[in-house]
Design a protein around this motif. Structure first.
Motif, PDB file in Angstrom:
ATOM      1  N   LEU A  88     -20.853 -21.290   7.230  1.00 54.25           N
ATOM      2  CA  LEU A  88     -21.576 -20.028   7.405  1.00 54.25           C
ATOM      3  C   LEU A  88     -20.690 -19.003   8.103  1.00 54.25           C
ATOM      4  N   TYR A  89     -20.006 -19.446   9.138  1.00 49.72           N
ATOM      5  CA  TYR A  89     -19.042 -18.609   9.852  1.00 49.72           C
ATOM      6  C   TYR A  89     -17.763 -19.430   9.987  1.00 49.72           C
ATOM      7  N   SER A  90     -16.685 -18.917   9.489  1.00 49.05           N
ATOM      8  CA  SER A  90     -15.444 -19.688   9.486  1.00 49.05           C
ATOM      9  C   SER A  90     -14.285 -18.833   9.991  1.00 49.05           C
ATOM     10  N   PRO A  91     -14.104 -18.757  11.307  1.00 50.05           N
ATOM     11  CA  PRO A  91     -13.013 -17.970  11.877  1.00 50.05           C
ATOM     12  C   PRO A  91     -11.662 -18.633  11.606  1.00 50.05           C
ATOM     13  N   ASP A  92     -10.611 -17.890  11.730  1.00 48.98           N
ATOM     14  CA  ASP A  92      -9.272 -18.443  11.549  1.00 48.98           C
ATOM     15  C   ASP A  92      -8.974 -19.467  12.645  1.00 48.98           C
ATOM     16  N   GLY A  93      -8.310 -20.535  12.278  1.00 48.94           N
ATOM     17  CA  GLY A  93      -7.882 -21.520  13.266  1.00 48.94           C
ATOM     18  C   GLY A  93      -8.497 -22.893  13.098  1.00 48.94           C
ATOM     19  N   PRO A  94      -9.828 -23.036  13.089  1.00 46.84           N
ATOM     20  CA  PRO A  94     -10.422 -24.374  12.981  1.00 46.84           C
ATOM     21  C   PRO A  94     -10.083 -25.043  11.648  1.00 46.84           C
ATOM     22  N   TRP A  95     -10.033 -26.372  11.667  1.00 37.34           N
ATOM     23  CA  TRP A  95      -9.782 -27.114  10.443  1.00 37.34           C
ATOM     24  C   TRP A  95     -10.523 -28.437  10.473  1.00 37.34           C
ATOM     25  N   LEU A  96     -10.686 -29.022   9.312  1.00 34.39           N
ATOM     26  CA  LEU A  96     -11.395 -30.273   9.141  1.00 34.39           C
ATOM     27  C   LEU A  96     -10.462 -31.290   8.517  1.00 34.39           C
ATOM     28  N   ALA A  97     -10.452 -32.502   9.022  1.00 38.12           N
ATOM     29  CA  ALA A  97      -9.608 -33.556   8.470  1.00 38.12           C
ATOM     30  C   ALA A  97     -10.487 -34.721   7.997  1.00 38.12           C
ATOM     31  N   VAL A  98     -10.162 -35.265   6.842  1.00 35.46           N
ATOM     32  CA  VAL A  98     -10.852 -36.426   6.317  1.00 35.46           C
ATOM     33  C   VAL A  98      -9.793 -37.479   6.009  1.00 35.46           C
ATOM     34  N   ALA A  99      -9.966 -38.667   6.540  1.00 37.30           N
ATOM     35  CA  ALA A  99      -9.011 -39.765   6.355  1.00 37.30           C
ATOM     36  C   ALA A  99      -7.601 -39.353   6.739  1.00 37.30           C
ATOM     37  N   GLY A 100      -7.497 -38.564   7.796  1.00 37.26           N
ATOM     38  CA  GLY A 100      -6.179 -38.205   8.313  1.00 37.26           C
ATOM     39  C   GLY A 100      -5.532 -37.014   7.656  1.00 37.26           C
ATOM     40  N   LYS A 101      -6.205 -36.360   6.719  1.00 33.18           N
ATOM     41  CA  LYS A 101      -5.606 -35.222   6.019  1.00 33.18           C
ATOM     42  C   LYS A 101      -6.500 -34.004   6.150  1.00 33.18           C
ATOM     43  N   ARG A 102      -5.864 -32.858   6.412  1.00 33.74           N
ATOM     44  CA  ARG A 102      -6.613 -31.612   6.554  1.00 33.74           C
ATOM     45  C   ARG A 102      -7.082 -31.121   5.181  1.00 33.74           C
TER      46      ARG A 102
END
Length: 248
Positions: free
Chosen positions: A234-248
């Motif tokens: 919904l709100y996605s500022p620059d900087g945050p990231w999500l990793a699944v099984a060790g990969k972004r």
């Protein structure tokens, strides 16, 4: 999730009293065993696939072998298994013993782009990615964030120094009627997914999620390998990231 792949040798558990993987593992597996006995004792057993039978025998056999284990032992470090070839040998996924239900021989892919999985088209047709729907969801999110009636929950798989809060609309298959009244348009859009939504199933969840600045979500996994989780920002500022099984 701001965690490097080197951290994926461990999984965290949550403190939710109702969590079927972290807290109610024994109760969940016993309910699974009871239901499986009921199915296999009726004519419905004839339609059970060989893969399902194999999966249930494996899961319930492992559960029986560990029946003397104390419930709190679920809080110990969970193991991981590696997958992939030489080019991605650092990719790790939860091992089968970490799941309440593990369907054998089912390909496990860490993540899909919307174009790769049929659910991407289902979500699009439901209008969940349209500007009008997202604007309405953002409006309800903003109102719920400050509402005294909203039961925002602190997620304990987040860094204790920074907040990760969730507002459950559907929690392990059960609808939260209080929160649902605050997010009627959101839940209506989600429920339009119909059969693609795991409603009335312990593996079904839907929530609003909010991260405070600096939040760090620790490595964790769900209770099964039979679902695909969709994240709609919904709100996605620059900087945050999500990793699944060790990969972004």
């Amino acid at each position: 999730m701001t965690s490097s792949s080197s951290h994926y040798h461990e999984l965290t558990t949550c403190a939710s009293a109702s969590c079927v993987r972290c807290r109610n593992y024994s109760q969940a597996t016993e309910a699974l065993r009871s239901r499986w006995r009921s199915i296999t004792s009726t004519a419905a057993a004839e339609v059970c696939s060989v893969r399902l039978r194999k999966s249930m025998e494996r899961m319930l056999g492992a559960s029986k072998a560990a029946s003397g284990r104390e419930e709190e032992s679920r809080e110990s470090t969970c193991s991981m298994s590696r997958t992939g070839g030489e080019d991605d040998d650092d990719q790790v996924l939860p091992a089968a013993e970490n799941f309440i239900l593990f369907l054998v021989d089912l390909p496990m892919q860490p993540w899909y782009s919307p174009a790769e999985h049929y659910l991407g088209e289902v979500i699009r047709k439901a209008g969940l990615t349209s500007d009008a729907t997202l604007d309405k969801i953002r409006e309800e999110f903003t109102e719920a964030w400050t509402s005294p009636d909203a039961s925002w929950t602190f997620n304990t798989t987040g860094d204790v120094n920074h907040g990760w809060k969730t507002l459950p609309l559907i929690n392990q298959g059960s609808r939260n009627d209080v929160n649902a009244k605050l997010c009627e348009a959101t839940l209506s859009a989600v429920e339009s997914l119909a059969d693609s939504l795991l409603a009335r199933c312990v593996f079904g969840n839907c929530c609003l999620s909010a991260l405070e600045p600096g939040a760090h979500i620790l490595p964790h996994s769900g209770p099964c390998n039979i679902r695909v989780r969709a994240h709609i920002p919904l709100y996605s500022p620059d900087g945050p990231w999500l990793a699944v099984a060790g990969k972004r």
